[in-house]
Design a protein around this motif. Structure first.
Motif, PDB file in Angstrom:
ATOM      1  N   SER A 103       0.669  -1.155   0.270  1.00  0.00           N
ATOM      2  CA  SER A 103       0.163  -0.065   0.084  1.00  0.00           C
ATOM      3  C   SER A 103       1.017   1.334   0.036  1.00  0.00           C
ATOM      4  O   SER A 103       1.743   1.403   0.877  1.00  0.00           O
ATOM      5  CB  SER A 103      -0.919  -0.090   1.256  1.00  0.00           C
ATOM      6  N   SER A 111      -0.016   4.321   0.423  1.00  0.00           N
ATOM      7  CA  SER A 111      -0.267   5.241   1.708  1.00  0.00           C
ATOM      8  C   SER A 111       0.181   4.683   2.930  1.00  0.00           C
ATOM      9  O   SER A 111       0.876   5.386   3.643  1.00  0.00           O
ATOM     10  CB  SER A 111      -1.943   5.053   2.004  1.00  0.00           C
ATOM     11  N   TYR A 112       0.330   3.228   2.985  1.00  0.00           N
ATOM     12  CA  TYR A 112       0.915   2.850   4.248  1.00  0.00           C
ATOM     13  C   TYR A 112       2.403   3.149   4.276  1.00  0.00           C
ATOM     14  O   TYR A 112       2.929   3.319   5.418  1.00  0.00           O
ATOM     15  CB  TYR A 112       0.654   1.378   4.233  1.00  0.00           C
TER      16      TYR A 112
END
Length: 91
Positions: free
Chosen positions: A15, A17-18
């Motif tokens: 991810s 964003s992660y």
């Protein structure tokens, strides 16, 4: 398999964003970032425990031997340790 159960679908292990969030925290040195992310993407071992004195312990122990352990005998060499395949306790 053909055991009538549902098929396992592997989860997505990335991810943007992660990764962006954790990179912004500055907890991992830049030179170790790729190794850190690779470690987070590795699957965890599966472990469970059956209470040996529980009402259904004998039943669960037998079901594990019959339904689960027979499938482990087909595991590729080196992919399964004896500890990982052990059924501990009696029933």
């Amino acid at each position: 398999g053909d055991g009538g159960g549902k098929s396992y679908v592997s989860s997505v292990r990335e991810s943007a964003s992660y990764e962006e969030y954790y990179k912004a925290q500055g907890i991992v040195p830049e030179g170790e970032w790729d190794e850190f992310i690779a470690a987070l993407k590795r699957p965890l071992p599966i472990t469970f425990r059956i209470n040996g004195s529980g009402k259904y312990a004998s039943f669960l122990h037998e079901r594990l031997k019959v339904d689960f352990m027979k499938n482990l005998s087909d595991a590729p060499e080196g992919k399964l340790s004896s500890e990982g395949a052990a059924l501990v306790g009696g029933g």
